[in-house]
Design an enzyme around this catalytic site. Sequence first.
Site, PDB file in Angstrom:
ATOM      1  N   ARG A  98     -10.467 -11.524   1.602  1.00 59.68           N
ATOM      2  CA  ARG A  98     -11.265 -12.626   1.034  1.00 59.68           C
ATOM      3  C   ARG A  98     -10.499 -13.936   1.067  1.00 59.68           C
ATOM      4  O   ARG A  98     -11.094 -15.012   1.127  1.00 59.68           O
ATOM      5  CB  ARG A  98     -11.724 -12.240  -0.381  1.00 59.68           C
ATOM      6  N   LYS A 144       0.835  -1.201   0.000  1.00 61.35           N
ATOM      7  CA  LYS A 144       0.000   0.000   0.000  1.00 61.35           C
ATOM      8  C   LYS A 144       0.870   1.252   0.000  1.00 61.35           C
ATOM      9  O   LYS A 144       2.001   1.215   0.489  1.00 61.35           O
ATOM     10  CB  LYS A 144      -0.869   0.020   1.268  1.00 61.35           C
TER      11      LYS A 144
HETATM   12  N1  BES Z   1      -8.275  -3.775   4.268  1.00 57.87           N
HETATM   13  C1  BES Z   1      -8.372  -3.339   2.919  1.00 57.87           C
HETATM   14  C2  BES Z   1      -9.652  -2.570   2.644  1.00 57.87           C
HETATM   15  C3  BES Z   1      -9.702  -1.164   3.161  1.00 57.87           C
HETATM   16  C4  BES Z   1      -8.994  -0.163   2.547  1.00 57.87           C
HETATM   17  C5  BES Z   1     -10.514  -0.857   4.213  1.00 57.87           C
HETATM   18  C6  BES Z   1      -9.086   1.132   3.022  1.00 57.87           C
HETATM   19  C7  BES Z   1     -10.617   0.433   4.667  1.00 57.87           C
HETATM   20  C8  BES Z   1      -9.891   1.435   4.071  1.00 57.87           C
HETATM   21  C9  BES Z   1      -8.356  -4.549   1.984  1.00 57.87           C
HETATM   22  O1  BES Z   1      -7.588  -5.610   2.391  1.00 57.87           O
HETATM   23  C10 BES Z   1      -7.801  -4.064   0.700  1.00 57.87           C
HETATM   24  O2  BES Z   1      -6.671  -3.691   0.670  1.00 57.87           O
HETATM   25  N2  BES Z   1      -8.610  -4.097  -0.337  1.00 57.87           N
HETATM   26  C11 BES Z   1      -8.206  -3.618  -1.615  1.00 57.87           C
HETATM   27  C12 BES Z   1      -8.773  -4.552  -2.643  1.00 57.87           C
HETATM   28  C13 BES Z   1      -8.221  -4.321  -4.017  1.00 57.87           C
HETATM   29  C14 BES Z   1      -6.762  -4.701  -4.072  1.00 57.87           C
HETATM   30  C15 BES Z   1      -9.008  -5.152  -4.990  1.00 57.87           C
HETATM   31  C16 BES Z   1      -8.762  -2.214  -1.788  1.00 57.87           C
HETATM   32  O3  BES Z   1      -9.886  -1.948  -1.341  1.00 57.87           O
HETATM   33  O4  BES Z   1      -8.049  -1.388  -2.355  1.00 57.87           O
HETATM   34 MN    MN Z   2      -5.569  -5.410   1.790  1.00 54.35          MN
END
Ligand code: BES
Ligand code: MN
Length: 495
Positions: free
Chosen positions: A354, A280
Amino acid sequence: MTKLSFSARKIKDASQARTQCAILPVFSKKTLSVAARQLDKASAGAVTAAIRLGDFTGKSGQSCMLPGVGGNKRLLLVGCGDKGKFDRAAARELGKTVSKALANSEASEAILYSADLELQDGDSRWLLCWLARHFTCAAYRYTQTLSKPKPAAKLARLVVEPGSLGSAAAGKALDRGAAMGRGVNEARELANLPGNICTPSYLAQHARKLGREQANLSVSVLEEKKMKELGMGSLLSVSAGSDQPAKLVVMHYKGGKAGQKPYVLVGKGITFDSGGISIKPGAKMDEMKFDMGGAASVFGTLRTVTELQLPINVVGIVAAAENMPSGSATKPGDVVTSMAGKTIEVLNTDAEGRLVLCDALTYAGRFQPRVVIDIATLTGACVVALGSHATGLYANEDKLAEELLAAGTESHDRAWRMPLWEDYQKQLDSNFADIANIGGPGGGSITAACFLARFAEDYHWAHLDIAGTAWDSAPKGATGRPVAMLSQYLIEQAG
Ligand code: BES
Ligand code: MN
Ligand code: ZN
């Protein structure tokens, strides 16, 4: 933390009651309640004098603290707005105004003259439950990693009037609200803890402790070795890059008959989500310590359920792992095999929620569940879609969806239903595995739910995407959502 206790008591004559703080709701248009008139008389007109000054008009959100009124050390006037428009929203406002006014007060006990608070859209049961929950939550302070924590709230005892209810029913509503509030606070505390303390092992230890405290809660923890034997290749692919071993925590609450099918709650417990190799960006990455908010809500809901000793069976499953990059981490393009036998192409290691949940959902099938509800801070896309007010709700069965939506409305911990249409499933096609772990740019919360749906075909299932509701960014802190909704749902199921 001071444990706040509540009781309901009918008070015939407020001028005879003695308390450190008499809390007096006042409607606009200055029509005084019976208690207000009694207190006014006992104080040679202090209440009417305050109103006559014009500073306090009874408008919702207003408050005015007066010292030494009648036999009371203090009197807090609280505005409630128009009597004819006093509804649940106004009651919530009243709660907030009172706790704000009391936050800096030395009063350790208070009487809330609530007899005249008649809701246009609810009953006294709702009101008392809400008040107990609200004041319990308002007393929460995060202290664990502060060398100079903010002082704890002083209020330890609150008496309310039962209104039209009998004292027994009023007491029950208060107990319920307080138990919900403590469940919410439990979830907040776990989620607020930093990732270097709240690891998967910490969550496992916490569960074991709960199991020791509660006679009808049995706890077991599946270690990585056991998960490997079970074929949980998807879950284990998430912890592969971390020094912290993954844990699958199973908590079994037996409040119902032995043969009664359990309600199964499955929480995403990513104790820190760096994104893994699909790392990230730096901004706000600290907030990914909250990525175990779903797991926290399972703990919180179980706290409420055990405190109330609900006559149902509930299984709480927490899929706990840390998502980190390293030489042993899962890479984009890797294919892993889930416990269900389906192969998954990990196109993005940041779509890890997931991956842990699918194996936990397969495992949940063993309990012959009445329903399975998973709770997860799953997608940033859900925050884009619904913001921070509504949790995203998905379900493969309409009745379950409606019951959860209704529980959300009743507890004011609301969700909004999203589609799980077959049309979206195509976005998860992969050339190299049975399914891909991401579904492209459109409908990210929906395709994440569609991924999970493929592992939840054997039972009635709902998925709550709490990415927007589990925590606030300013001031930063966990909300404890959706413990209130889930508790409300289970309370109603218990009858
Ligand atoms: N934990 C995150 C989702 C999230 C992001 C929650 C920001 C709250 C605030 C999750 O694991 C994630 O990183 N999801 C990705 C999915 C994508 C790679 C398809 C996302 O939402 O960017
Ligand atoms: Mn994630
Ligand atoms: Zn995540």
